[in-house]
Design an enzyme around this catalytic site. Sequence first.
Site, PDB file in Angstrom:
ATOM      1  N   GLY A  41       0.882  -1.169   0.000  1.00 51.15           N
ATOM      2  CA  GLY A  41       0.000   0.000   0.000  1.00 51.15           C
ATOM      3  C   GLY A  41       0.916   1.214   0.000  1.00 51.15           C
ATOM      4  CB  ALA A  42       1.089   4.148  -2.261  1.00 51.66           C
ATOM      5  CG  ASP A  65       0.131   1.903  -5.866  1.00 52.12           C
ATOM      6  OD1 ASP A  65      -1.002   1.431  -6.056  1.00 52.12           O
ATOM      7  OD2 ASP A  65       0.884   1.523  -4.961  1.00 52.12           O
ATOM      8  NE  ARG A  76       5.583  -3.600  -4.697  1.00 58.08           N
ATOM      9  CZ  ARG A  76       4.266  -3.684  -4.438  1.00 58.08           C
ATOM     10  NH1 ARG A  76       3.800  -3.388  -3.247  1.00 58.08           N
ATOM     11  NH2 ARG A  76       3.437  -4.069  -5.379  1.00 58.08           N
ATOM     12  CD  GLN A  88      -2.736  -7.160  -3.442  1.00 55.96           C
ATOM     13  OE1 GLN A  88      -3.424  -7.844  -4.196  1.00 55.96           O
ATOM     14  NE2 GLN A  88      -1.532  -6.757  -3.786  1.00 55.96           N
TER      15      GLN A  88
HETATM   16  O1  MRU Z   1       0.802  -4.177  -4.551  1.00 54.25           O
HETATM   17  P1  MRU Z   1       0.144  -3.429  -3.436  1.00 54.25           P
HETATM   18  O2  MRU Z   1      -0.683  -4.293  -2.556  1.00 54.25           O
HETATM   19  O3  MRU Z   1       1.136  -2.586  -2.663  1.00 54.25           O
HETATM   20  O4  MRU Z   1      -0.846  -2.418  -4.173  1.00 54.25           O
HETATM   21  C1  MRU Z   1      -1.597  -1.539  -3.401  1.00 54.25           C
HETATM   22  C2  MRU Z   1      -2.526  -0.684  -4.157  1.00 54.25           C
HETATM   23  O5  MRU Z   1      -2.593  -0.740  -5.370  1.00 54.25           O
HETATM   24  C3  MRU Z   1      -3.300   0.329  -3.370  1.00 54.25           C
HETATM   25  O6  MRU Z   1      -4.564   0.542  -3.935  1.00 54.25           O
HETATM   26  C4  MRU Z   1      -2.532   1.659  -3.334  1.00 54.25           C
HETATM   27  O7  MRU Z   1      -1.226   1.443  -2.919  1.00 54.25           O
HETATM   28  C5  MRU Z   1      -3.172   2.670  -2.460  1.00 54.25           C
HETATM   29  S1  MRU Z   1      -3.032   2.240  -0.750  1.00 54.25           S
HETATM   30  C6  MRU Z   1      -3.766   3.465   0.141  1.00 54.25           C
END
Ligand code: MRU
Length: 355
Positions: free
Chosen positions: A54-55, A244, A96, A203
């Site tokens: 999650g960003a 993200d 990442r 997720q």
């Molecule tokens: O690969 P992830 O689980 O890190 O991807 C997360 C997402 O795409 C979320 O929607 C995004 O990071 C926003 S989190 C507030």
Amino acid sequence: MNTEKKIFDISPVRYREGKLYLLDQTRLPGEEVYIEIKTKEDMWDAIYKLKVRGAPAIGVAAAYGLYVEASRYSGTSVIEFTDYVEESADYLETARPTAVNLAWALRRMKQKLKEAGIATVQEGRDLLLEEAQAIHDEDVKACRSMGEYGLSLLEPEMGILTHCNAGTIATARYGTCLAPIYLGQERGYNFRVFADETRPLLQGARLTSWELDKAGVDVTLICDNMAASVMKKGWVDAVVVGCDRMAANGDGANKIGTSAVAILAKEYGIPFYMYVPTSTIDMETLSGEDIEIELRKGEEIYRMWYEKPMAPAGIKTYNPSFDVTDHKYITAVITEKGIVRPPYDINLKKIMEKK
Ligand code: MRU
């Protein structure tokens, strides 16, 4: 459904008495286990393997991770210490590529150190901890604020579809697009949430349905390919998703599958809201075409969740972790400073400049 109300008490990043812990999200929903992060390599691995994801949560975790690594420097030279911190930050940034919060938080940490003109290594360490805590606290506030703005767009009893997880455990607290759902839950809105399972890493199934259920929200898990079906039935009044990295023109990268949901929402006349803290808006990236999309291993598609491979041996795969939703499909962007409507190239700039 869980009827016990336990909202907002899960934090994916915990710094307690000099120790850094992360909720290992790869073990959810089965086990709620916190792991200790002692080095930059531990942090890199945790980000890469999505133990923290999650960003915003990645940004907060990396900031503390950099401080933890800086605490391992045993010399007394301020110049060497500063170089050590810079190299460690550059290393962490490679974990990442898509979520801009990682680079953003690390840049803030480096900048803080550079601008302070420290006299001792200890002073530098203290500053880094202070900055990591500031990034953490600001994210809690930003999410709370996005929750209030977001709730102003929703009505009681609405059906809401979400993709991936942009909830409490994807941020410092509250979540981005799930924040209004939690606030609505506290205020008796009785939302009905549809959570896309979000292949290939699930997720939505493992994390979103877990945290909403834990909070007593009415949540229904569906496979990604069922979104059109629930929309056609009229069960969805709004779509809410996280982001993200948002480019200056309003194109937003989010979990793979998001753009398909946005296109469907447009077809069915359903508003599509993207929740984007300003830490996720990258004004240096002009359009979605310039956003680097992380590619992951094919075994996540055909092996990871199965007892045996669900594809012929040696099959060719393509596994992009994110896609870009074109700004024309985004009804509004919800930030902590307010709601942004098109034209995004003009209005995102305004919101970034707003104090
Ligand atoms: O690969 P992830 O689980 O890190 O991807 C997360 C997402 O795409 C979320 O929607 C995004 O990071 C926003 S989190 C507030």
